[in-house]
Scaffold this motif. Structure first.
Motif, PDB file in Angstrom:
ATOM      1  N   ALA A 142      17.523 -87.367  13.132  1.00  0.00           N
ATOM      2  CA  ALA A 142      16.897 -86.841  14.351  1.00  0.00           C
ATOM      3  C   ALA A 142      15.777 -85.864  14.009  1.00  0.00           C
ATOM      4  CB  ALA A 142      17.952 -86.162  15.220  1.00  0.00           C
ATOM      5  N   GLN A 143      15.987 -85.036  12.995  1.00  0.00           N
ATOM      6  CA  GLN A 143      14.960 -84.082  12.590  1.00  0.00           C
ATOM      7  C   GLN A 143      13.706 -84.798  12.105  1.00  0.00           C
ATOM      8  OE1 GLN A 143      15.869 -81.118   9.686  1.00  0.00           O
ATOM      9  NE2 GLN A 143      17.001 -79.809  11.109  1.00  0.00           N
ATOM     10  N   GLU A 144      13.892 -85.800  11.259  1.00  0.00           N
ATOM     11  CA  GLU A 144      12.735 -86.506  10.705  1.00  0.00           C
ATOM     12  C   GLU A 144      11.946 -87.200  11.800  1.00  0.00           C
ATOM     13  OE1 GLU A 144      11.560 -89.653   7.149  1.00  0.00           O
ATOM     14  OE2 GLU A 144      13.636 -89.043   7.446  1.00  0.00           O
ATOM     15  N   ALA A 145      12.656 -87.809  12.755  1.00  0.00           N
ATOM     16  CA  ALA A 145      11.960 -88.481  13.850  1.00  0.00           C
ATOM     17  C   ALA A 145      11.162 -87.484  14.683  1.00  0.00           C
ATOM     18  CB  ALA A 145      12.975 -89.221  14.733  1.00  0.00           C
ATOM     19  N   LEU A 146      11.750 -86.330  14.946  1.00  0.00           N
ATOM     20  CA  LEU A 146      11.049 -85.317  15.737  1.00  0.00           C
ATOM     21  C   LEU A 146       9.872 -84.743  14.959  1.00  0.00           C
ATOM     22  CD1 LEU A 146      10.966 -83.651  18.352  1.00  0.00           C
ATOM     23  CD2 LEU A 146      12.407 -81.960  17.208  1.00  0.00           C
ATOM     24  N   PHE A 147      10.068 -84.529  13.656  1.00  0.00           N
ATOM     25  CA  PHE A 147       8.988 -84.021  12.818  1.00  0.00           C
ATOM     26  C   PHE A 147       7.785 -84.952  12.871  1.00  0.00           C
ATOM     27  CE2 PHE A 147      11.234 -80.715  10.399  1.00  0.00           C
ATOM     28  CZ  PHE A 147      10.171 -79.871  10.124  1.00  0.00           C
ATOM     29  N   ILE A 148       8.033 -86.223  12.668  1.00  0.00           N
ATOM     30  CA  ILE A 148       6.938 -87.191  12.631  1.00  0.00           C
ATOM     31  C   ILE A 148       6.227 -87.233  13.973  1.00  0.00           C
ATOM     32  CG2 ILE A 148       6.425 -89.653  12.440  1.00  0.00           C
ATOM     33  CD1 ILE A 148       8.650 -89.837  10.348  1.00  0.00           C
ATOM     34  N   GLU A 149       7.004 -87.180  15.053  1.00  0.00           N
ATOM     35  CA  GLU A 149       6.398 -87.203  16.385  1.00  0.00           C
ATOM     36  C   GLU A 149       5.535 -85.974  16.626  1.00  0.00           C
ATOM     37  OE1 GLU A 149       8.024 -86.369  20.810  1.00  0.00           O
ATOM     38  OE2 GLU A 149       9.017 -88.022  19.753  1.00  0.00           O
ATOM     39  N   ARG A 150       6.094 -84.800  16.295  1.00  0.00           N
ATOM     40  CA  ARG A 150       5.364 -83.564  16.554  1.00  0.00           C
ATOM     41  C   ARG A 150       4.142 -83.423  15.647  1.00  0.00           C
ATOM     42  NH1 ARG A 150       8.344 -83.445  20.494  1.00  0.00           N
ATOM     43  NH2 ARG A 150       9.613 -81.659  21.154  1.00  0.00           N
ATOM     44  N   ILE A 151       4.291 -83.776  14.348  1.00  0.00           N
ATOM     45  CA  ILE A 151       3.178 -83.574  13.428  1.00  0.00           C
ATOM     46  C   ILE A 151       2.033 -84.527  13.736  1.00  0.00           C
ATOM     47  CG2 ILE A 151       3.804 -85.174  11.568  1.00  0.00           C
ATOM     48  CD1 ILE A 151       2.589 -81.526  11.222  1.00  0.00           C
ATOM     49  N   ASN A 152       2.367 -85.710  14.220  1.00  0.00           N
ATOM     50  CA  ASN A 152       1.321 -86.658  14.579  1.00  0.00           C
ATOM     51  C   ASN A 152       0.569 -86.237  15.835  1.00  0.00           C
ATOM     52  OD1 ASN A 152       1.526 -88.483  12.444  1.00  0.00           O
ATOM     53  ND2 ASN A 152       3.220 -89.588  13.413  1.00  0.00           N
ATOM     54  N   ASP A 153       1.163 -85.313  16.595  1.00  0.00           N
ATOM     55  CA  ASP A 153       0.484 -84.795  17.791  1.00  0.00           C
ATOM     56  C   ASP A 153      -0.376 -83.573  17.484  1.00  0.00           C
ATOM     57  OD1 ASP A 153       1.573 -86.725  19.410  1.00  0.00           O
ATOM     58  OD2 ASP A 153       3.273 -85.497  20.052  1.00  0.00           O
ATOM     59  N   GLU A 154      -0.291 -83.053  16.249  1.00  0.00           N
ATOM     60  CA  GLU A 154      -1.084 -81.891  15.875  1.00  0.00           C
ATOM     61  C   GLU A 154      -2.569 -82.254  15.830  1.00  0.00           C
ATOM     62  OE1 GLU A 154      -0.736 -78.686  14.904  1.00  0.00           O
ATOM     63  OE2 GLU A 154       1.433 -78.481  15.209  1.00  0.00           O
ATOM     64  N   SER A 155      -3.397 -81.410  16.433  1.00  0.00           N
ATOM     65  CA  SER A 155      -4.844 -81.675  16.461  1.00  0.00           C
ATOM     66  C   SER A 155      -5.420 -81.771  15.057  1.00  0.00           C
ATOM     67  CB  SER A 155      -5.551 -80.578  17.253  1.00  0.00           C
ATOM     68  OG  SER A 155      -5.143 -80.588  18.600  1.00  0.00           O
ATOM     69  N   LEU A 156      -4.937 -80.908  14.145  1.00  0.00           N
ATOM     70  CA  LEU A 156      -5.462 -80.930  12.788  1.00  0.00           C
ATOM     71  C   LEU A 156      -5.096 -82.230  12.083  1.00  0.00           C
ATOM     72  CD1 LEU A 156      -6.918 -79.578  10.465  1.00  0.00           C
ATOM     73  CD2 LEU A 156      -4.777 -78.425   9.860  1.00  0.00           C
ATOM     74  N   VAL A 157      -3.878 -82.704  12.283  1.00  0.00           N
ATOM     75  CA  VAL A 157      -3.457 -83.958  11.642  1.00  0.00           C
ATOM     76  C   VAL A 157      -4.275 -85.127  12.176  1.00  0.00           C
ATOM     77  CG1 VAL A 157      -1.536 -85.568  11.382  1.00  0.00           C
ATOM     78  CG2 VAL A 157      -1.147 -83.105  11.142  1.00  0.00           C
ATOM     79  N   ILE A 158      -4.506 -85.136  13.477  1.00  0.00           N
ATOM     80  CA  ILE A 158      -5.320 -86.208  14.065  1.00  0.00           C
ATOM     81  C   ILE A 158      -6.724 -86.191  13.470  1.00  0.00           C
ATOM     82  CG2 ILE A 158      -6.378 -87.005  16.216  1.00  0.00           C
ATOM     83  CD1 ILE A 158      -3.889 -85.940  17.674  1.00  0.00           C
ATOM     84  N   ALA A 159      -7.302 -84.989  13.327  1.00  0.00           N
ATOM     85  CA  ALA A 159      -8.652 -84.882  12.765  1.00  0.00           C
ATOM     86  C   ALA A 159      -8.686 -85.317  11.308  1.00  0.00           C
ATOM     87  CB  ALA A 159      -9.158 -83.451  12.918  1.00  0.00           C
ATOM     88  N   ILE A 160      -7.657 -84.947  10.524  1.00  0.00           N
ATOM     89  CA  ILE A 160      -7.622 -85.326   9.107  1.00  0.00           C
ATOM     90  C   ILE A 160      -7.467 -86.832   8.961  1.00  0.00           C
ATOM     91  CG2 ILE A 160      -6.219 -85.173   7.018  1.00  0.00           C
ATOM     92  CD1 ILE A 160      -5.769 -82.235   7.650  1.00  0.00           C
ATOM     93  N   ARG A 161      -6.641 -87.449   9.787  1.00  0.00           N
ATOM     94  CA  ARG A 161      -6.503 -88.913   9.712  1.00  0.00           C
ATOM     95  C   ARG A 161      -7.849 -89.582   9.984  1.00  0.00           C
ATOM     96  NH1 ARG A 161      -1.333 -90.641   9.225  1.00  0.00           N
ATOM     97  NH2 ARG A 161       0.369 -89.354  10.062  1.00  0.00           N
ATOM     98  N   GLU A 162      -8.622 -89.009  10.906  1.00  0.00           N
ATOM     99  CA  GLU A 162      -9.938 -89.576  11.181  1.00  0.00           C
ATOM    100  C   GLU A 162     -10.851 -89.449   9.970  1.00  0.00           C
ATOM    101  OE1 GLU A 162     -12.703 -90.587  14.763  1.00  0.00           O
ATOM    102  OE2 GLU A 162     -10.579 -90.117  14.796  1.00  0.00           O
ATOM    103  N   VAL A 163     -10.749 -88.292   9.270  1.00  0.00           N
ATOM    104  CA  VAL A 163     -11.543 -88.116   8.058  1.00  0.00           C
ATOM    105  C   VAL A 163     -11.167 -89.171   7.017  1.00  0.00           C
ATOM    106  CG1 VAL A 163     -11.978 -86.583   6.099  1.00  0.00           C
ATOM    107  CG2 VAL A 163     -11.940 -85.656   8.423  1.00  0.00           C
ATOM    108  N   LEU A 164      -9.874 -89.412   6.852  1.00  0.00           N
ATOM    109  CA  LEU A 164      -9.411 -90.340   5.806  1.00  0.00           C
ATOM    110  C   LEU A 164      -9.744 -91.791   6.115  1.00  0.00           C
ATOM    111  CD1 LEU A 164      -5.915 -88.848   4.875  1.00  0.00           C
ATOM    112  CD2 LEU A 164      -8.160 -88.332   3.911  1.00  0.00           C
TER     113      LEU A 164
END
Length: 741
Positions: A635-657
């Motif tokens: 449950a923790q891992e699923a929530l982590f992945i969901e929350r981290i993928n919603d982070e603005s910085l993570v979204i921006a970094i994925r776009e860079v990559l």
């Protein structure tokens, strides 16, 4: 003399006797506004020139007398303004039947001499309902005197006894500190009204006598009683009065040399507490008292209202009369000091206490009964080895029943197996005597049953009238709530500031907050607690990785309309099965005590101690080893992945990559990355390269769970180098072309 020249004809008579008078504003009771700072004339008469000006300008005004002028060596003029007619007789009795006073619309004002050395101040005496009853006019005060015309009635003020101007100053009674205290006692006593009405005088009389014997002699008490009782009183209280006085003195209210007995009485109350078997101790900061209960003991903070009530009761049983707030406060202060400086040091807990050998749970019964859990099982004990105290709203737990299981709870809550494992893990961890504790984060739409689930958790661990709270606004309030409650349940959270998220992490793992103690300038108070907590909301109220790593995430599905039941029905069923559920939980705690040392620490969970305790409890629940900890990590891992993928910085970094030629990797300086994410900026993105570097450090482990990896390299003159790469396939966002080259 005509009333048309009230001030003009009377003021010179008062000035001639060295008294200070001023003209009164028409249709009011206050000094005329044109004279400026009238209070400055309380100690000095106006000059001859000023007198002539006032006589010419204000001769037709009413006249007001100022207090505080010295009328004889060491004595100033004062006045006692009695607002209520029913208090006039007793006020005169206490003052010694003053020779002069005046009357307006109601009540009466009596003139007195005030000793300078007693430092009697201007004050208002309140009755027992906190309503103004008597004004002591000393210092910068004034009062309208005859023959002025009352602004409301249109009638003339009249003298009581001699006019003041005709009195010798030695005739005026002395209002010293002793008489003022006595008048204050009579006015404020809750027993005075019954005597004034002449009904229920026995009980009220006995109690008032007990307050008076420390302040005046027998004849003085009799004089006051005769003045209190109605003139047509036909009862026998005056005949019984000598017996009441003798009884009160025999019980420790003897008059001391200074006319009071508060110190002696406070000492006697302390002795009563000790003789009743109270044990005084402290926990390193706060003072506590353990008191005998039926077949057990109860512990109270010495400053609590509960202990005050206990002490009042013990005193009443011993002395057969109540005690004043001031006397009680003195006694409690003495007991508190003794507890802090002479008492032993013991830890004090709310609801749950213990160590790796035994756990005790306060059931909240009046006899102090506890559940004692060891590795061999659990049982009820009339007196535990631990100290508990009960805060406001504390409610009892039912006696647990043997042979139960948690299946009834799963059925009642309608939880799927995985969700029930998560809820069970939280309950077992919450019964651990010491932290760290996993926070239960409950999400669900309306109608998913999240509020009832949280209520059930509260009723199983730490029932209280305040079943659910709102998230506080600051860390101090959070720690104060932690002081009062074993389990904190926060309802309908919609968002959470970063500082509150950090404070909740501190509360889960254990930590302190140093704050300024209230009502002091520089005294520091340390609030340090570790508590299990529950938060519920619809979605997304918690997102910071530090809190998510300390949490058990539980997502509820909406119930089918046809399957819903009323809350009343569910509560009734819950109360029916609660004893059996408690018994099953205590079996799990016993298992945790029995197997903790031999249980391996589960991998993949940051809260290793909490996870190990939960794993050690599985045998007591009849669950396959590893089931609960696996459910939590999944449950923790699923929530982590969901929350981290919603982070603005993570979204921006994925776009860079996903930019052409990058091949899912960035290798360069932090400043270069900052420039690359600049065009996609939103308010949540870091505003400086320093903030970007700090966020990458904070999110590094969480990003790895989502397939984004950050490697920090050495610094050089251009800054810090980093490498970021993705271990999963990335695709450019199809809705718009990539903006990175």
């Amino acid at each position: 003399m005509t009333t048309s020249r009230i001030f003009g004809e009377n003021a010179p008579l008062y000035w001639a006797r060295n008294l200070s008078v001023v003209p009164v504003e028409p249709e009011t009771k206050r000094p005329a506004g044109q004279i400026g700072n009238w209070a400055g004339y309380c100690n000095n008469r106006p000059s001859d020139t000023k007198q002539q000006e006032w006589l010419a300008s204000f001769g037709r005004h009413n006249i007001g007398l100022l207090t505080n002028m010295e009328i004889s060596p060491g004595f100033a003029l004062g006045a006692v303004d009695v607002d209520r007619d029913e208090l006039i007789r007793v006020s005169k009795a206490i003052l010694g039947n003053p020779v002069t006073g005046k009357r307006g619309k109601k009540g009466a004002t009596f003139f007195v001499r005030v000793p300078r050395e007693d430092k009697v101040r201007k004050t208002t005496l309140m009755d027992h309902e906190k309503v103004q009853a008597v004004d002591i006019l000393v210092g910068n005060s004034h009062t309208v005197i005859p023959p002025s015309i009352h602004p409301e009635t249109g009638a003339e003020y009249t003298w009581i006894g001699k006019p003041l101007i005709e009195c010798e100053w030695s005739e005026l009674p002395v209002l010293d500190r002793r008489r003022l205290d006595l008048l204050k006692l009579i006015v404020s006593s809750e027993f005075t009204p019954a005597l004034l009405l002449g009904g229920g005088t026995h009980d009220a009389g006995v109690r008032l006598v007990a307050q008076l014997v420390g302040k005046c002699a027998d004849e003085g008490i009799a004089h006051i009683f005769r003045a209190l009782l109605p003139t047509d009183y036909a009862g026998n209280s005056l005949e019984e009065l000598p017996g009441w006085i003798a009884s009160a003195r025999a019980k420790g209210f003897e008059q001391s040399e200074d006319g009071g007995s508060e110190t002696t009485l406070s000492a006697k109350i302390v002795s009563i507490a000790i003789e009743a078997g109270v044990e005084l101790f402290h926990d390193g900061e706060y003072a506590f008292a353990s008191v005998p209960a039926t077949n057990g003991i109860l512990t109270y903070p010495i400053g609590s209202s509960a202990f005050q009530q206990w002490l009042r009761h013990q005193t009443y049983k011993s002395m057969e009369r109540p005690i004043s707030r001031g006397t009680l406060s003195d006694a409690i202060a003495t007991l508190e000091a003794n507890a802090l400086y002479q008492g032993a040091k013991h830890p004090v807990e709310i609801r749950v206490a213990g160590d790796n050998a035994a756990v005790e749970i306060d059931l909240g019964q009046t006899n102090g009964q506890v559940v004692r859990i060891t590795a061999s099982g659990w049982d009820l004990a009339q007196k535990g080895e631990r100290r508990f105290y009960r805060a406001s709203g504390f409610e009892p737990l039912p006696e647990p029943a043997r042979g139960g299981s948690l299946s009834a709870l799963q059925s009642l809550l309608g939880l799927e197996e995985a969700s029930f494992y998560l809820f069970t893990s939280f309950l077992v961890n919450a019964l651990r005597p010491t932290g760290p504790y996993m926070a239960l984060l409950v999400e669900g739409e309306q109608g998913s049953g999240k509020s009832f689930l949280c209520h059930a958790a509260k009723m199983l661990i730490d029932p209280n009238r305040a079943s659910k709270l709102r998230l506080p606004d600051n860390e101090r309030d959070l720690m104060i709530q932690a002081k009062e409650y074993r389990l904190l349940v926060y309802d309908n959270a919609s968002g959470m500031r970063a500082d509150m998220s950090d404070a909740l992490c501190t509360l889960a793992t254990g930590g302190g907050l140093g704050v300024r103690r209230l009502y002091t300038n520089d005294e520091l108070q340390v609030l340090s607690y570790s508590r299990p907590l529950v938060i519920n909301g619809i979605s997304g109220y918690a997102s910071r990785p530090d809190l998510l790593e300390r949490a058990i995430p539980l997502r509820l599905q909406s119930m089918q309309v046809e399957g819903r039941r009323t809350e009343g029905e569910m509560l009734a069923d819950f109360e029916r099965v609660r004893p059996a559920i408690l018994g099953a939980l205590y079996d799990a705690v016993s298992s945790a005590l029995r197997h903790y040392t031999e249980t391996e620490t589960p991998m993949g969970l940051r809260m290793a101690d909490a996870a190990r305790w939960i794993a050690a409890a599985e045998a007591g629940l009849g669950i396959t080893p590893g089931t609960l900890t696996k459910a939590m990590s999944t449950a923790q891992e699923a929530l982590f992945i969901e929350r981290i993928n919603d982070e603005s910085l993570v979204i921006a970094i994925r776009e860079v990559l996903t930019a052409p030629l990058r091949n899912r990797e960035f290798n360069g300086y932090v400043g270069e990355l900052f420039k690359l994410i600049e065009p996609a900026r939103d308010k949540a993105l870091p505003k400086t390269t320093q903030q970007l570097s700090a966020q990458l450090v904070r999110l590094r482990q969480a990003m790895a769970k989502a397939g984004l990896h950050v490697e920090f390299k050495i610094k050089d003159k251009r800054g810090r180098k980093i490498r970021i790469w993705s271990s999963i396939e990335l695709e450019p966002t199809p809705s718009k072309p990539s903006i990175y080259g």
